[in-house]
Design a protein around this motif. Structure first.
Motif, mmCIF file in Angstrom:
data_model
loop_
_atom_site.group_PDB
_atom_site.id
_atom_site.type_symbol
_atom_site.label_atom_id
_atom_site.label_comp_id
_atom_site.label_asym_id
_atom_site.label_seq_id
_atom_site.Cartn_x
_atom_site.Cartn_y
_atom_site.Cartn_z
ATOM 1 N N MET A 181 -57.626 23.496 77.102
ATOM 2 C CA MET A 181 -57.394 23.126 75.713
ATOM 3 C C MET A 181 -56.275 23.983 75.105
ATOM 4 S SD MET A 181 -60.346 22.805 72.886
ATOM 5 C CE MET A 181 -60.226 24.317 71.958
ATOM 6 N N LEU A 182 -55.465 23.374 74.311
ATOM 7 C CA LEU A 182 -54.370 24.075 73.648
ATOM 8 C C LEU A 182 -54.915 24.783 72.414
ATOM 9 C CD1 LEU A 182 -51.339 24.639 73.419
ATOM 10 C CD2 LEU A 182 -51.172 22.579 72.038
ATOM 11 N N THR A 183 -54.693 26.085 72.327
ATOM 12 C CA THR A 183 -55.124 26.860 71.172
ATOM 13 C C THR A 183 -53.976 26.923 70.191
ATOM 14 O OG1 THR A 183 -56.526 28.160 72.633
ATOM 15 C CG2 THR A 183 -56.105 29.049 70.444
ATOM 16 N N LEU A 184 -54.190 26.416 68.985
ATOM 17 C CA LEU A 184 -53.115 26.338 68.001
ATOM 18 C C LEU A 184 -52.944 27.618 67.198
ATOM 19 C CD1 LEU A 184 -53.704 22.720 66.707
ATOM 20 C CD2 LEU A 184 -52.036 23.505 68.387
ATOM 21 N N ALA A 185 -54.014 28.337 66.983
ATOM 22 C CA ALA A 185 -53.932 29.565 66.188
ATOM 23 C C ALA A 185 -54.281 30.754 67.075
ATOM 24 C CB ALA A 185 -54.903 29.491 65.017
ATOM 25 N N GLU A 186 -53.812 31.884 66.679
ATOM 26 C CA GLU A 186 -54.131 33.082 67.435
ATOM 27 C C GLU A 186 -55.586 33.458 67.222
ATOM 28 O OE1 GLU A 186 -51.556 36.355 66.892
ATOM 29 O OE2 GLU A 186 -49.761 35.139 67.027
ATOM 30 N N ILE A 187 -56.208 33.990 68.259
ATOM 31 C CA ILE A 187 -57.615 34.373 68.212
ATOM 32 C C ILE A 187 -57.796 35.611 67.325
ATOM 33 C CG2 ILE A 187 -59.554 35.167 69.606
ATOM 34 C CD1 ILE A 187 -58.889 32.243 70.048
ATOM 35 N N ALA A 188 -56.869 36.534 67.395
ATOM 36 C CA ALA A 188 -57.007 37.791 66.667
ATOM 37 C C ALA A 188 -57.051 37.586 65.154
ATOM 38 C CB ALA A 188 -55.869 38.741 67.023
ATOM 39 N N GLU A 239 -56.644 37.912 74.738
ATOM 40 C CA GLU A 239 -55.839 38.367 73.609
ATOM 41 C C GLU A 239 -56.312 39.699 73.034
ATOM 42 O OE1 GLU A 239 -54.601 36.792 69.225
ATOM 43 O OE2 GLU A 239 -54.849 35.327 70.814
ATOM 44 N N LEU A 240 -57.619 39.885 72.926
ATOM 45 C CA LEU A 240 -58.121 41.110 72.304
ATOM 46 C C LEU A 240 -58.328 42.245 73.297
ATOM 47 C CD1 LEU A 240 -60.627 39.501 69.815
ATOM 48 C CD2 LEU A 240 -58.326 40.326 69.369
ATOM 49 N N LYS A 294 -58.719 35.322 63.670
ATOM 50 C CA LYS A 294 -60.018 34.769 63.293
ATOM 51 C C LYS A 294 -61.198 35.675 63.638
ATOM 52 C CE LYS A 294 -57.890 30.603 62.909
ATOM 53 N NZ LYS A 294 -56.595 31.179 62.804
ATOM 54 N N THR A 295 -60.976 36.714 64.415
ATOM 55 C CA THR A 295 -62.065 37.601 64.828
ATOM 56 C C THR A 295 -61.968 38.927 64.077
ATOM 57 O OG1 THR A 295 -60.722 38.413 66.653
ATOM 58 C CG2 THR A 295 -62.245 36.627 67.142
ATOM 59 N N PRO A 296 -63.110 39.583 63.887
ATOM 60 C CA PRO A 296 -63.069 40.886 63.210
ATOM 61 C C PRO A 296 -62.456 41.950 64.118
ATOM 62 C CG PRO A 296 -65.294 40.375 63.925
ATOM 63 C CD PRO A 296 -64.468 39.165 64.202
ATOM 64 N N THR A 297 -61.865 42.950 63.509
ATOM 65 C CA THR A 297 -61.334 44.060 64.297
ATOM 66 C C THR A 297 -62.494 44.932 64.756
ATOM 67 O OG1 THR A 297 -61.097 45.496 62.372
ATOM 68 C CG2 THR A 297 -59.211 44.081 62.923
ATOM 69 N N ALA A 298 -62.206 45.859 65.653
ATOM 70 C CA ALA A 298 -63.249 46.760 66.145
ATOM 71 C C ALA A 298 -63.820 47.594 65.001
ATOM 72 C CB ALA A 298 -62.695 47.661 67.239
#
Length: 105
Positions: free
Chosen positions: A2-9, A74-75, A11-15
């Motif tokens: 699947m093509l990911t259109l937005a970056e994962i970082a 990515e993370l 949308k996810t919380p930082t450490a």
């Protein structure tokens, strides 16, 4: 794949955000623990909460198909390690408080 259109970082919380959340969850548990004399019950409650948080994080990181692969890629491994360790923080905090309470009796 699947093509990911937005970056994962984005949308996810930082450490740091993960640790803040787990500390925010742990502090009320610790306050209740200081008032309640049932060490075992509080350790079980904190353990159940940690297990739920660990399940949710594991599901997102390892079992969510293409999204989980993108998260790991990515993370990176450090973020995964922080996510797992932060999930166990409420249990560790209550267990340490129970050990200190038993030692001071």
């Amino acid at each position: 794949m699947m093509l990911t259109l937005a970056e994962i970082a984005d949308k996810t919380p930082t450490a740091v955000d993960l640790w803040r959340l787990c500390v925010a969850v742990s502090l009320p548990l610790l306050m209740v623990f200081t008032c309640v004399r049932r060490d075992g019950a509080m350790v079980l409650i904190a353990g159940a909460l940690s297990a739920i948080m660990l399940y949710v994080m594991s599901d997102a990181i390892w079992f969510d198909g293409d999204c989980s692969e993108a998260i790991r890629r990515e993370l990176g491994a450090r973020w995964v390690a922080h996510a797992m360790a932060a999930s166990l923080f409420p249990l560790m905090m209550i267990a340490i408080a129970a050990a200190v309470r038993r030692r001071t009796r």
